[in-house]
Design a protein around this motif. Structure first.
Motif, PDB file in Angstrom:
ATOM      1  N   HIS A   1       9.164   3.081   1.771  1.00 36.07           N
ATOM      2  CA  HIS A   1       9.470   4.509   1.920  1.00 36.07           C
ATOM      3  C   HIS A   1      10.919   4.804   1.607  1.00 36.07           C
ATOM      4  CE1 HIS A   1      10.511   8.070   4.465  1.00 36.07           C
ATOM      5  NE2 HIS A   1       9.579   8.569   3.672  1.00 36.07           N
ATOM      6  N   ARG A   2      11.826   4.067   2.211  1.00 42.34           N
ATOM      7  CA  ARG A   2      13.254   4.314   1.988  1.00 42.34           C
ATOM      8  C   ARG A   2      13.637   4.035   0.543  1.00 42.34           C
ATOM      9  NH1 ARG A   2      16.049   6.420   6.350  1.00 42.34           N
ATOM     10  NH2 ARG A   2      15.127   5.701   8.266  1.00 42.34           N
ATOM     11  N   GLY A   3      13.070   2.971  -0.029  1.00 38.58           N
ATOM     12  CA  GLY A   3      13.351   2.665  -1.429  1.00 38.58           C
ATOM     13  C   GLY A   3      12.919   3.789  -2.347  1.00 38.58           C
ATOM     14  N   TYR A   4      11.744   4.334  -2.100  1.00 38.06           N
ATOM     15  CA  TYR A   4      11.246   5.437  -2.926  1.00 38.06           C
ATOM     16  C   TYR A   4      12.138   6.665  -2.793  1.00 38.06           C
ATOM     17  CZ  TYR A   4       8.146   8.822  -5.062  1.00 38.06           C
ATOM     18  OH  TYR A   4       7.642   9.787  -5.874  1.00 38.06           O
ATOM     19  N   VAL A   5      12.503   6.996  -1.585  1.00 35.54           N
ATOM     20  CA  VAL A   5      13.333   8.177  -1.360  1.00 35.54           C
ATOM     21  C   VAL A   5      14.675   8.024  -2.068  1.00 35.54           C
ATOM     22  CG1 VAL A   5      14.579   9.490   0.408  1.00 35.54           C
ATOM     23  CG2 VAL A   5      12.199   8.839   0.776  1.00 35.54           C
ATOM     24  N   LYS A   6      15.307   6.856  -1.954  1.00 30.07           N
ATOM     25  CA  LYS A   6      16.616   6.651  -2.578  1.00 30.07           C
ATOM     26  C   LYS A   6      16.531   6.688  -4.099  1.00 30.07           C
ATOM     27  CE  LYS A   6      18.904   4.339   1.131  1.00 30.07           C
ATOM     28  NZ  LYS A   6      20.310   4.277   1.327  1.00 30.07           N
ATOM     29  N   VAL A   7      15.510   6.044  -4.653  1.00 29.58           N
ATOM     30  CA  VAL A   7      15.378   6.042  -6.112  1.00 29.58           C
ATOM     31  C   VAL A   7      15.086   7.438  -6.632  1.00 29.58           C
ATOM     32  CG1 VAL A   7      13.917   5.246  -8.003  1.00 29.58           C
ATOM     33  CG2 VAL A   7      14.735   3.623  -6.333  1.00 29.58           C
ATOM     34  N   MET A   8      14.207   8.180  -5.962  1.00 31.10           N
ATOM     35  CA  MET A   8      13.847   9.507  -6.445  1.00 31.10           C
ATOM     36  C   MET A   8      14.960  10.538  -6.231  1.00 31.10           C
ATOM     37  SD  MET A   8      11.180   9.076  -8.058  1.00 31.10           S
ATOM     38  CE  MET A   8      10.486  10.666  -8.433  1.00 31.10           C
ATOM     39  N   GLU A   9      15.848  10.313  -5.263  1.00 26.37           N
ATOM     40  CA  GLU A   9      16.991  11.209  -5.114  1.00 26.37           C
ATOM     41  C   GLU A   9      17.966  11.022  -6.269  1.00 26.37           C
ATOM     42  OE1 GLU A   9      18.620  10.397  -1.264  1.00 26.37           O
ATOM     43  OE2 GLU A   9      17.191  11.698  -0.239  1.00 26.37           O
ATOM     44  N   LYS A  10      18.104   9.788  -6.735  1.00 30.52           N
ATOM     45  CA  LYS A  10      19.030   9.496  -7.821  1.00 30.52           C
ATOM     46  C   LYS A  10      18.419   9.786  -9.188  1.00 30.52           C
ATOM     47  CE  LYS A  10      22.298   6.042  -9.319  1.00 30.52           C
ATOM     48  NZ  LYS A  10      22.808   4.702  -9.125  1.00 30.52           N
ATOM     49  N   HIS A  11      17.176   9.373  -9.396  1.00 27.45           N
ATOM     50  CA  HIS A  11      16.491   9.549 -10.682  1.00 27.45           C
ATOM     51  C   HIS A  11      15.212  10.339 -10.439  1.00 27.45           C
ATOM     52  CE1 HIS A  11      19.102   6.345 -12.131  1.00 27.45           C
ATOM     53  NE2 HIS A  11      18.743   5.669 -11.067  1.00 27.45           N
ATOM     54  N   ARG A  12      15.098  11.455 -11.038  1.00 25.08           N
ATOM     55  CA  ARG A  12      13.918  12.311 -10.847  1.00 25.08           C
ATOM     56  C   ARG A  12      12.850  11.986 -11.880  1.00 25.08           C
ATOM     57  NH1 ARG A  12      14.075  14.901  -6.165  1.00 25.08           N
ATOM     58  NH2 ARG A  12      16.143  15.655  -5.695  1.00 25.08           N
TER      59      ARG A  12
ATOM     60  N   VAL B 169       0.844  -1.200   0.000  1.00 29.72           N
ATOM     61  CA  VAL B 169       0.000   0.000   0.000  1.00 29.72           C
ATOM     62  C   VAL B 169       0.877   1.248   0.000  1.00 29.72           C
ATOM     63  CG1 VAL B 169      -1.601   1.353   1.419  1.00 29.72           C
ATOM     64  CG2 VAL B 169      -2.017  -1.072   1.035  1.00 29.72           C
ATOM     65  N   THR B 170       1.907   1.244   0.819  1.00 23.66           N
ATOM     66  CA  THR B 170       2.825   2.382   0.871  1.00 23.66           C
ATOM     67  C   THR B 170       3.515   2.573  -0.470  1.00 23.66           C
ATOM     68  OG1 THR B 170       3.173   1.994   3.229  1.00 23.66           O
ATOM     69  CG2 THR B 170       4.789   3.359   2.106  1.00 23.66           C
ATOM     70  N   ALA B 171       3.973   1.480  -1.067  1.00 31.12           N
ATOM     71  CA  ALA B 171       4.633   1.572  -2.374  1.00 31.12           C
ATOM     72  C   ALA B 171       3.692   2.146  -3.422  1.00 31.12           C
ATOM     73  CB  ALA B 171       5.130   0.196  -2.801  1.00 31.12           C
ATOM     74  N   PHE B 172       2.437   1.694  -3.424  1.00 29.43           N
ATOM     75  CA  PHE B 172       1.483   2.196  -4.405  1.00 29.43           C
ATOM     76  C   PHE B 172       1.185   3.681  -4.193  1.00 29.43           C
ATOM     77  CE2 PHE B 172      -2.864   3.212  -5.643  1.00 29.43           C
ATOM     78  CZ  PHE B 172      -2.761   3.002  -7.018  1.00 29.43           C
TER      79      PHE B 172
ATOM     80  N   PHE C 156       1.182   9.058  -5.971  1.00 31.56           N
ATOM     81  CA  PHE C 156       1.058  10.448  -5.540  1.00 31.56           C
ATOM     82  C   PHE C 156       2.376  11.127  -5.214  1.00 31.56           C
ATOM     83  CE2 PHE C 156      -2.898   8.310  -4.131  1.00 31.56           C
ATOM     84  CZ  PHE C 156      -3.748   8.921  -5.041  1.00 31.56           C
ATOM     85  N   GLY C 157       3.465  10.404  -5.181  1.00 36.64           N
ATOM     86  CA  GLY C 157       4.749  11.004  -4.853  1.00 36.64           C
ATOM     87  C   GLY C 157       4.945  11.130  -3.354  1.00 36.64           C
ATOM     88  N   ARG C 158       5.942  11.900  -2.997  1.00 37.30           N
ATOM     89  CA  ARG C 158       6.318  11.993  -1.587  1.00 37.30           C
ATOM     90  C   ARG C 158       5.565  13.076  -0.832  1.00 37.30           C
ATOM     91  NH1 ARG C 158      12.452  12.775   0.556  1.00 37.30           N
ATOM     92  NH2 ARG C 158      11.979  12.478   2.719  1.00 37.30           N
ATOM     93  N   ASN C 159       4.972  14.012  -1.527  1.00 33.94           N
ATOM     94  CA  ASN C 159       4.289  15.124  -0.867  1.00 33.94           C
ATOM     95  C   ASN C 159       2.793  14.858  -0.787  1.00 33.94           C
ATOM     96  OD1 ASN C 159       6.618  16.610  -0.486  1.00 33.94           O
ATOM     97  ND2 ASN C 159       6.532  17.412  -2.549  1.00 33.94           N
ATOM     98  N   ASN C 160       2.411  13.977   0.107  1.00 32.14           N
ATOM     99  CA  ASN C 160       0.990  13.725   0.356  1.00 32.14           C
ATOM    100  C   ASN C 160       0.815  13.461   1.849  1.00 32.14           C
ATOM    101  OD1 ASN C 160       1.083  10.741   0.901  1.00 32.14           O
ATOM    102  ND2 ASN C 160       1.867  10.698  -1.185  1.00 32.14           N
ATOM    103  N   PRO C 161      -0.395  13.546   2.353  1.00 31.95           N
ATOM    104  CA  PRO C 161      -0.605  13.371   3.801  1.00 31.95           C
ATOM    105  C   PRO C 161      -0.158  12.002   4.312  1.00 31.95           C
ATOM    106  CG  PRO C 161      -2.560  14.314   2.789  1.00 31.95           C
ATOM    107  CD  PRO C 161      -1.625  13.971   1.678  1.00 31.95           C
ATOM    108  N   TYR C 162      -0.358  10.950   3.521  1.00 30.42           N
ATOM    109  CA  TYR C 162       0.054   9.611   3.951  1.00 30.42           C
ATOM    110  C   TYR C 162       1.565   9.534   4.115  1.00 30.42           C
ATOM    111  CZ  TYR C 162       0.498   4.546   3.987  1.00 30.42           C
ATOM    112  OH  TYR C 162       0.799   3.254   4.330  1.00 30.42           O
TER     113      TYR C 162
END
Length: 113
Positions: A67-78, A21-24, A29-35
């Motif tokens: 969460h950590r996977g998303y943050v790391k991937v998005m820091e490297k690839h936008r 659910v977190t991954a989806f 919605f990206g990282r800037n959402n209430p969840y």
């Protein structure tokens, strides 16, 4: 013994469901959402007591990998490239989990028959 096995398995499946659910949510919605802001509040970088340590464990089991996977991937690839890579990682993790689940099921069937 089967009750303990059932409870542990149930808890692991719930944790996996929260990870998906977190991954989806991050993918959609990206990282800037209430969840996402809600999830980030669970982790303490320097836990002081047992409650902070428990919440860190809860975070890692239920949200941490996604969460950590998303943050790391998005820091490297936008942008879209990062989202596609993240989707690929989620797909790869799903395939690995299916393989591991099939192996465990085969072992369980052999042990119980």
């Amino acid at each position: 013994m089967m009750i303990v096995y059932g409870v542990v398995t149930y808890l692991l499946y719930i944790c996996l469901a929260f990870q998906y659910v977190t991954a989806f949510v991050f993918f959609a919605f990206g990282r800037n959402n209430p969840y996402a802001r809600f999830v980030e509040t669970f982790y303490e970088h320097q836990p002081k007591g047992w409650y902070d340590k428990f919440m860190n464990f809860f975070y890692i089991m239920n949200y941490g990998m996604a969460h950590r996977g998303y943050v790391k991937v998005m820091e490297k690839h936008r942008g879209i490239k990062g989202k596609l890579r993240y989707a690929g990682f989620v797909f790869l993790a799903t395939v690995i989990l299916i393989i591991v689940a099939n192996i465990i099921t085969a072992i369980e069937i052999r042990l119980t028959s």
